[in-house]
Design a protein around this motif. Structure first.
Motif, mmCIF file in Angstrom:
data_model
loop_
_atom_site.group_PDB
_atom_site.id
_atom_site.type_symbol
_atom_site.label_atom_id
_atom_site.label_comp_id
_atom_site.label_asym_id
_atom_site.label_seq_id
_atom_site.Cartn_x
_atom_site.Cartn_y
_atom_site.Cartn_z
ATOM 1 N N ALA A 35 -12.291 -2.006 -9.181
ATOM 2 C CA ALA A 35 -10.924 -2.403 -9.521
ATOM 3 C C ALA A 35 -10.166 -2.745 -8.237
ATOM 4 N N VAL A 36 -9.028 -3.418 -8.409
ATOM 5 C CA VAL A 36 -8.202 -3.838 -7.276
ATOM 6 C C VAL A 36 -6.962 -2.958 -7.210
ATOM 7 N N PHE A 37 -6.678 -2.489 -6.034
ATOM 8 C CA PHE A 37 -5.513 -1.640 -5.792
ATOM 9 C C PHE A 37 -4.573 -2.361 -4.814
ATOM 10 N N ILE A 38 -3.325 -2.590 -5.257
ATOM 11 C CA ILE A 38 -2.326 -3.272 -4.435
ATOM 12 C C ILE A 38 -1.227 -2.277 -4.085
ATOM 13 N N GLN A 39 -1.077 -1.986 -2.803
ATOM 14 C CA GLN A 39 -0.019 -1.092 -2.337
ATOM 15 C C GLN A 39 1.089 -1.923 -1.687
ATOM 16 N N VAL A 40 2.299 -1.754 -2.209
ATOM 17 C CA VAL A 40 3.461 -2.460 -1.671
ATOM 18 C C VAL A 40 4.133 -1.568 -0.639
ATOM 19 N N LEU A 41 4.299 -2.091 0.579
ATOM 20 C CA LEU A 41 4.852 -1.303 1.681
ATOM 21 C C LEU A 41 6.322 -1.630 1.903
ATOM 22 N N PRO A 42 7.198 -0.641 1.807
ATOM 23 C CA PRO A 42 8.600 -0.851 2.178
ATOM 24 C C PRO A 42 8.716 -0.920 3.697
ATOM 25 N N ILE A 43 9.859 -1.325 4.196
ATOM 26 C CA ILE A 43 10.044 -1.304 5.643
ATOM 27 C C ILE A 43 10.518 0.089 6.048
ATOM 28 N N PRO A 44 10.315 0.519 7.301
ATOM 29 C CA PRO A 44 9.809 -0.286 8.413
ATOM 30 C C PRO A 44 8.289 -0.209 8.489
ATOM 31 N N PHE A 45 7.688 -1.192 9.099
ATOM 32 C CA PHE A 45 6.269 -1.136 9.360
ATOM 33 C C PHE A 45 6.063 -0.333 10.635
ATOM 34 N N GLY A 46 4.879 0.141 10.818
ATOM 35 C CA GLY A 46 4.635 1.056 11.928
ATOM 36 C C GLY A 46 4.338 2.415 11.339
ATOM 37 N N ASP A 47 5.348 3.302 11.316
ATOM 38 C CA ASP A 47 5.140 4.642 10.784
ATOM 39 C C ASP A 47 4.753 4.604 9.311
ATOM 40 N N ILE A 48 5.498 3.870 8.499
ATOM 41 C CA ILE A 48 5.196 3.825 7.066
ATOM 42 C C ILE A 48 3.864 3.120 6.826
ATOM 43 N N GLU A 49 3.573 2.100 7.616
ATOM 44 C CA GLU A 49 2.306 1.392 7.461
ATOM 45 C C GLU A 49 1.130 2.329 7.748
ATOM 46 N N TRP A 50 1.257 3.140 8.803
ATOM 47 C CA TRP A 50 0.191 4.088 9.141
ATOM 48 C C TRP A 50 0.048 5.132 8.047
ATOM 49 N N ILE A 51 1.185 5.656 7.556
ATOM 50 C CA ILE A 51 1.145 6.662 6.492
ATOM 51 C C ILE A 51 0.512 6.081 5.231
ATOM 52 N N ALA A 52 0.900 4.863 4.889
ATOM 53 C CA ALA A 52 0.393 4.240 3.665
ATOM 54 C C ALA A 52 -1.111 4.029 3.725
ATOM 55 N N ARG A 53 -1.594 3.617 4.870
ATOM 56 C CA ARG A 53 -3.034 3.379 4.985
ATOM 57 C C ARG A 53 -3.820 4.695 5.028
ATOM 58 N N THR A 54 -3.247 5.702 5.677
ATOM 59 C CA THR A 54 -3.936 6.989 5.767
ATOM 60 C C THR A 54 -4.010 7.680 4.411
ATOM 61 N N THR A 55 -2.912 7.628 3.663
ATOM 62 C CA THR A 55 -2.857 8.351 2.392
ATOM 63 C C THR A 55 -3.563 7.627 1.252
ATOM 64 N N PHE A 56 -3.477 6.297 1.211
ATOM 65 C CA PHE A 56 -4.045 5.566 0.073
ATOM 66 C C PHE A 56 -4.972 4.419 0.465
ATOM 67 N N GLY A 57 -4.619 3.677 1.505
ATOM 68 C CA GLY A 57 -5.399 2.494 1.861
ATOM 69 C C GLY A 57 -6.837 2.813 2.220
ATOM 70 N N ASP A 58 -7.031 3.640 3.240
ATOM 71 C CA ASP A 58 -8.386 3.985 3.668
ATOM 72 C C ASP A 58 -9.149 4.776 2.604
ATOM 73 N N PRO A 59 -8.537 5.781 1.959
ATOM 74 C CA PRO A 59 -9.280 6.504 0.904
ATOM 75 C C PRO A 59 -9.744 5.606 -0.238
ATOM 76 N N SER A 60 -8.932 4.588 -0.587
ATOM 77 C CA SER A 60 -9.311 3.731 -1.716
ATOM 78 C C SER A 60 -10.618 2.989 -1.452
ATOM 79 N N LYS A 61 -10.885 2.713 -0.177
ATOM 80 C CA LYS A 61 -12.114 1.990 0.160
ATOM 81 C C LYS A 61 -13.348 2.857 -0.049
ATOM 82 N N THR A 62 -13.206 4.178 0.122
ATOM 83 C CA THR A 62 -14.339 5.075 -0.130
ATOM 84 C C THR A 62 -14.523 5.326 -1.623
ATOM 85 N N MET A 63 -13.543 4.903 -2.433
ATOM 86 C CA MET A 63 -13.616 5.082 -3.889
ATOM 87 C C MET A 63 -14.229 3.875 -4.585
ATOM 88 N N ASN A 64 -14.775 2.951 -3.812
ATOM 89 C CA ASN A 64 -15.356 1.734 -4.369
ATOM 90 C C ASN A 64 -14.301 0.892 -5.072
#
Length: 475
Positions: free
Chosen positions: A376-405
């Motif tokens: 399945a496809v997972f789309i995460q919408v990132l609010p501003i600012p990028f940087g801290d929130i971008e890192w948090i978003a990828r750590t919490t959901f972005g990277d884990p989703s890739k290990t979930m196939n």
């Protein structure tokens, strides 16, 4: 004696062995006499009632001391305690063992084998036979908070601390299966933290017991156990015990204190080779009776439209033009469902599993990606600012989703798509210098960017992301 026939028949080496054997036999005899006269303090069989209280302590102290002396003379060492890189190992001659690991980045935990006892309302765990060596170590013996977020002081403030003791109180309730002690304090009021800090670590820690394990819950929350009762019952054949309220002494053959955590929403393939994220998602599908293992593949014989779930938010980080997005996605060929994440996991997991695409603004509701079918496809919408929130978003959901196939897409909004544009000019530090805002403290940062920011997506700009999602479903 040296002139005797026996002495002449053996070498000096064998004569020494015989003398040692005689000495050893005397020690063994003394050892068994000590055991015979020592009152039994181990867990009682289920069919027996606790004995009438007697003067245990004077007899126990003398008998255990004599046993220790016997073993010291026999082997030259009775108890061993060593510390290697903050990992404590304690072994005893009666096959009791404790290993405490304080080196993991996310969690501390101990594994104990032997006669293990716990008095819940005093937060004390009792472990036997430290009478000789422990006289030198008990003042430095570690304490533990069984919650898998060890570096977060805010979380640990809400977690009960357990201590170890060498005193062995009388058992009031005996268990034949091992125990796992863990806390549901910390941040478990948050759906994401419930999965990342407790559910996944509990799965990797307890799955090997195949249900033959007793859960001991510290910092009990009734709403939490009600929400995750399906998971608890699937992992354990026994009703979980609210250990904080227990006034009696529970006795176990072994116990694990704390849960082993790797990363956010992830499982370490090295330390848990038998249980991967794939296994965990299969476990969830089995537990909640989810039918779909794989998402739709466009271009195949299946003629239905791909189904897309938009996670709606009603308090913070709201999508202010949800219905425009629904209309646009439907024109692209999606069957669209707009729904707010529900606290009823059994029902909402069915909805998520029926979808091929899930999209939403960064937040706890996105944790439901664990129920999506593979590919399945997972789309995460990132609010501003990028940087801290971008890192948090990828750590919490972005990277884990890739290990979930799953296939992962990220949509970063522009300043014009944020409600903050109505409060601050574009040259304000909120837009130009978010790190300066962060220096004023997490609470201030969170209040601006996470609690008081809503989003109005540019429909034409977001259309490109949805077209990319359709292309992924064709692969």
């Amino acid at each position: 004696m040296d002139n005797s026939i026996v002495a002449r028949s053996f070498s000096q080496h064998w004569r020494k062995k015989m003398r040692r054997g005689a000495f050893f036999g005397g020690l063994v005899l003394g050892f068994f006499i000590c055991i015979y006269f020592t009152p039994y303090q181990g867990p009682l069989p289920f069919e027996l009632s606790p004995p009438t209280p007697i003067d245990y302590f004077s007899i126990k102290f003398l008998s255990v001391y004599l046993i220790d002396v016997c073993i010291l003379f026999f082997s030259g060492h009775s108890y061993r305690m060593r510390r290697v890189n903050s990992i404590f190992y304690v072994t005893t001659p009666v096959k009791s063992r404790i290993v405490c690991n304080f080196t993991e980045p996310e969690s501390d935990f101990c594994e104990m084998h032997g006669d293990i006892r716990i008095l819940g309302n005093s937060s004390t765990i009792f472990f036997p036979h430290f009478s000789v060596a422990d006289m030198f170590t008990k003042n430095n013996w570690p304490r533990i908070k069984p919650y898998a977020r060890k570096t977060d002081e805010g979380a640990l403030e809400r977690v009960r601390q357990f201590r170890f003791s060498q005193e062995m109180p009388r058992c009031t309730q005996n268990h034949r299966v091992p125990a796992i002690l863990f806390s549901i304090g910390g941040y478990t009021g948050n759906y994401y933290h419930s999965f990342s800090d407790v559910v996944i670590p509990l799965y990797t820690t307890s799955r090997k017991f195949n249900g033959q394990v007793q859960f001991l819950l510290a910092d009990m929350k009734v709403f939490w156990t009600a929400k995750f009762q399906v998971v608890l019952k699937k992992l354990s054949n026994y009703e979980a015990i609210d250990i904080d309220k227990e006034e009696g002494v529970h006795c176990f053959p072994s116990m694990i204190i704390g849960l082993k955590k790797y990363k956010e929403l992830s499982i370490d393939p090295l330390t848990s080779p038998d249980y991967s994220v794939t296994n965990f998602r299969e476990f969830l599908r089995s537990s909640y009776y989810l039918k779909r293992e794989y998402a739709i593949r466009l271009g195949s014989k299946e003629k239905r439209r791909p189904r897309m779930l938009i996670i709606s938010r009603t308090r913070t980080r709201k999508l202010m033009n949800e219905h425009e997005l629904v209309t646009m996605a439907q024109k692209l060929g999606f069957d669209v469902v707009l729904a707010e994440a529900s606290s009823n996991i059994s029902e909402f997991s069915q909805l998520v599993n029926s979808c091929d695409v899930l999209m939403g603004v960064h937040g706890a509701g996105l944790t439901n990606i664990v129920f999506l079918p593979n590919n399945a496809v997972f789309i995460q919408v990132l609010p501003i600012p990028f940087g801290d929130i971008e890192w948090i978003a990828r750590t919490t959901f972005g990277d884990p989703s890739k290990t979930m196939n799953l296939r992962y897409l990220e949509y970063k909004i522009s300043e014009k798509e944020s409600s903050l544009i109505q409060k601050y000019p574009l040259d304000h530090e909120v837009f130009k210098n978010p790190p300066l805002v962060a220096q004023k403290g997490w609470s201030y940062f969170k209040s601006i960017y996470l609690e008081n920011q809503n989003l109005k997506l540019d429909v034409l700009r977001f259309k490109t992301t949805l077209l990319e999602a359709l292309q992924m479903l064709s692969m």
